[in-house]
Design a protein around this motif. Structure first.
Motif, PDB file in Angstrom:
ATOM      1  N   ASP A   5      48.028  33.551  33.033  1.00 13.64           N
ATOM      2  CA  ASP A   5      47.504  35.123  32.931  1.00 13.64           C
ATOM      3  C   ASP A   5      46.040  34.865  33.423  1.00 13.64           C
ATOM      4  O   ASP A   5      45.454  35.350  34.065  1.00 13.64           O
ATOM      5  N   LYS A   6      45.426  34.024  32.408  1.00 10.90           N
ATOM      6  CA  LYS A   6      44.148  33.746  32.634  1.00 10.90           C
ATOM      7  C   LYS A   6      43.444  32.906  33.745  1.00 10.90           C
ATOM      8  O   LYS A   6      42.408  33.390  34.072  1.00 10.90           O
ATOM      9  N   PHE A   7      44.284  32.223  34.061  1.00 13.53           N
ATOM     10  CA  PHE A   7      44.167  31.442  35.469  1.00 13.53           C
ATOM     11  C   PHE A   7      43.979  32.283  36.563  1.00 13.53           C
ATOM     12  O   PHE A   7      43.178  32.201  37.141  1.00 13.53           O
ATOM     13  N   ALA A   8      45.071  33.260  36.539  1.00 18.81           N
ATOM     14  CA  ALA A   8      45.204  34.188  37.572  1.00 18.81           C
ATOM     15  C   ALA A   8      43.965  35.004  37.715  1.00 18.81           C
ATOM     16  O   ALA A   8      43.489  35.534  38.833  1.00 18.81           O
ATOM     17  N   LEU A   9      43.650  35.657  36.624  1.00 19.66           N
ATOM     18  CA  LEU A   9      42.416  36.305  36.523  1.00 19.66           C
ATOM     19  C   LEU A   9      41.322  35.655  36.767  1.00 19.66           C
ATOM     20  O   LEU A   9      40.333  36.267  37.670  1.00 19.66           O
ATOM     21  N   ALA A  10      40.901  34.533  36.328  1.00 20.39           N
ATOM     22  CA  ALA A  10      39.801  33.831  36.669  1.00 20.39           C
ATOM     23  C   ALA A  10      39.659  33.483  38.166  1.00 20.39           C
ATOM     24  O   ALA A  10      38.668  33.701  38.673  1.00 20.39           O
ATOM     25  N   SER A  11      40.888  33.086  38.869  1.00 22.21           N
ATOM     26  CA  SER A  11      40.736  32.821  40.257  1.00 22.21           C
ATOM     27  C   SER A  11      40.480  33.927  41.141  1.00 22.21           C
ATOM     28  O   SER A  11      39.931  34.050  42.080  1.00 22.21           O
ATOM     29  N   MET A  12      41.178  35.209  40.690  1.00 18.24           N
ATOM     30  CA  MET A  12      40.670  36.660  41.139  1.00 18.24           C
ATOM     31  C   MET A  12      39.380  36.819  41.222  1.00 18.24           C
ATOM     32  O   MET A  12      38.853  37.157  42.307  1.00 18.24           O
ATOM     33  N   PHE A  13      38.761  36.689  40.034  1.00 19.11           N
ATOM     34  CA  PHE A  13      37.291  36.870  39.989  1.00 19.11           C
ATOM     35  C   PHE A  13      36.576  35.763  41.011  1.00 19.11           C
ATOM     36  O   PHE A  13      35.286  36.228  41.456  1.00 19.11           O
ATOM     37  N   ILE A  14      36.629  34.709  40.979  1.00 19.35           N
ATOM     38  CA  ILE A  14      36.033  33.874  41.670  1.00 19.35           C
ATOM     39  C   ILE A  14      36.080  34.055  43.007  1.00 19.35           C
ATOM     40  O   ILE A  14      35.306  34.007  43.852  1.00 19.35           O
ATOM     41  N   PHE A  15      37.689  34.095  43.623  1.00 17.17           N
ATOM     42  CA  PHE A  15      37.741  34.351  44.866  1.00 17.17           C
ATOM     43  C   PHE A  15      36.942  35.920  45.420  1.00 17.17           C
ATOM     44  O   PHE A  15      36.529  35.739  46.557  1.00 17.17           O
ATOM     45  N   THR A 108      49.334  37.872  42.307  1.00 14.46           N
ATOM     46  CA  THR A 108      49.686  37.224  41.172  1.00 14.46           C
ATOM     47  C   THR A 108      49.462  37.856  40.022  1.00 14.46           C
ATOM     48  O   THR A 108      50.279  37.936  39.130  1.00 14.46           O
ATOM     49  N   ALA A 109      48.277  38.175  39.771  1.00 12.38           N
ATOM     50  CA  ALA A 109      47.710  38.623  38.453  1.00 12.38           C
ATOM     51  C   ALA A 109      48.479  40.018  38.262  1.00 12.38           C
ATOM     52  O   ALA A 109      48.746  40.278  37.129  1.00 12.38           O
ATOM     53  N   MET A 110      48.640  40.703  39.518  1.00 19.74           N
ATOM     54  CA  MET A 110      49.326  42.226  39.115  1.00 19.74           C
ATOM     55  C   MET A 110      51.002  41.736  38.904  1.00 19.74           C
ATOM     56  O   MET A 110      51.523  42.457  37.890  1.00 19.74           O
ATOM     57  N   TYR A 111      51.503  40.851  39.462  1.00 21.86           N
ATOM     58  CA  TYR A 111      52.952  40.397  39.203  1.00 21.86           C
ATOM     59  C   TYR A 111      53.079  39.932  37.650  1.00 21.86           C
ATOM     60  O   TYR A 111      53.958  40.265  37.012  1.00 21.86           O
ATOM     61  N   LEU A 112      52.066  39.163  37.243  1.00 19.31           N
ATOM     62  CA  LEU A 112      51.936  38.747  35.967  1.00 19.31           C
ATOM     63  C   LEU A 112      51.603  39.571  34.836  1.00 19.31           C
ATOM     64  O   LEU A 112      52.083  39.446  33.639  1.00 19.31           O
ATOM     65  N   ASP A 113      51.170  40.626  35.081  1.00 19.06           N
ATOM     66  CA  ASP A 113      50.677  41.634  34.336  1.00 19.06           C
ATOM     67  C   ASP A 113      51.993  42.507  33.931  1.00 19.06           C
ATOM     68  O   ASP A 113      52.150  43.235  32.918  1.00 19.06           O
TER      69      ASP A 113
END
Length: 115
Positions: A5-15, A108-113
């Protein structure tokens, strides 16, 4: 150990940060150059884009995909690839790559949430 979850969120902000950077670079460097060259050929750029970068995805797609160069009511991409320099192609690729990465990481972040 970080979770997925944290990885998906971090990649979202980086992208997201990279997408903002590359849309500005593409608009300020490539689109400005291509529009100047098109004006020399008596071809007007899209009238609906007043410098906010809304035409950046259209230009990036027209540089890479022949199908995107077909004239449409909103955008005529026939002359974009003709005036694109190598640096414009690199910026267009980086723009498309970061937008694709942002889209994938958001979904991915939405799905994992929800899981």
């Amino acid at each position: 150990m970080p979770s997925i979850d944290k990885f998906a969120l971090a990649s979202m902000f980086i992208f997201m940060a990279l997408a903002f950077i590359f849309v500005v670079l593409l608009a300020r460097i490539s689109i400005k150059h291509i529009n100047k060259k098109m004006l020399k050929d008596n071809i007007t750029p899209p009238l609906w884009d007043k410098g906010v970068g809304a035409s950046a995805p259209f230009y990036a797609m027209a540089i890479f995909f022949k199908r995107s160069r077909l004239p449409t009511p909103l955008f005529d991409g026939r002359f974009i690839a003709k005036h694109a320099r190598p640096v414009d192609k690199v910026l267009a690729f980086l723009h498309l790559f970061t937008m694709a990465g942002l889209t994938i990481s958001v979904f991915t972040a939405m799905y994992l949430d929800t899981v």
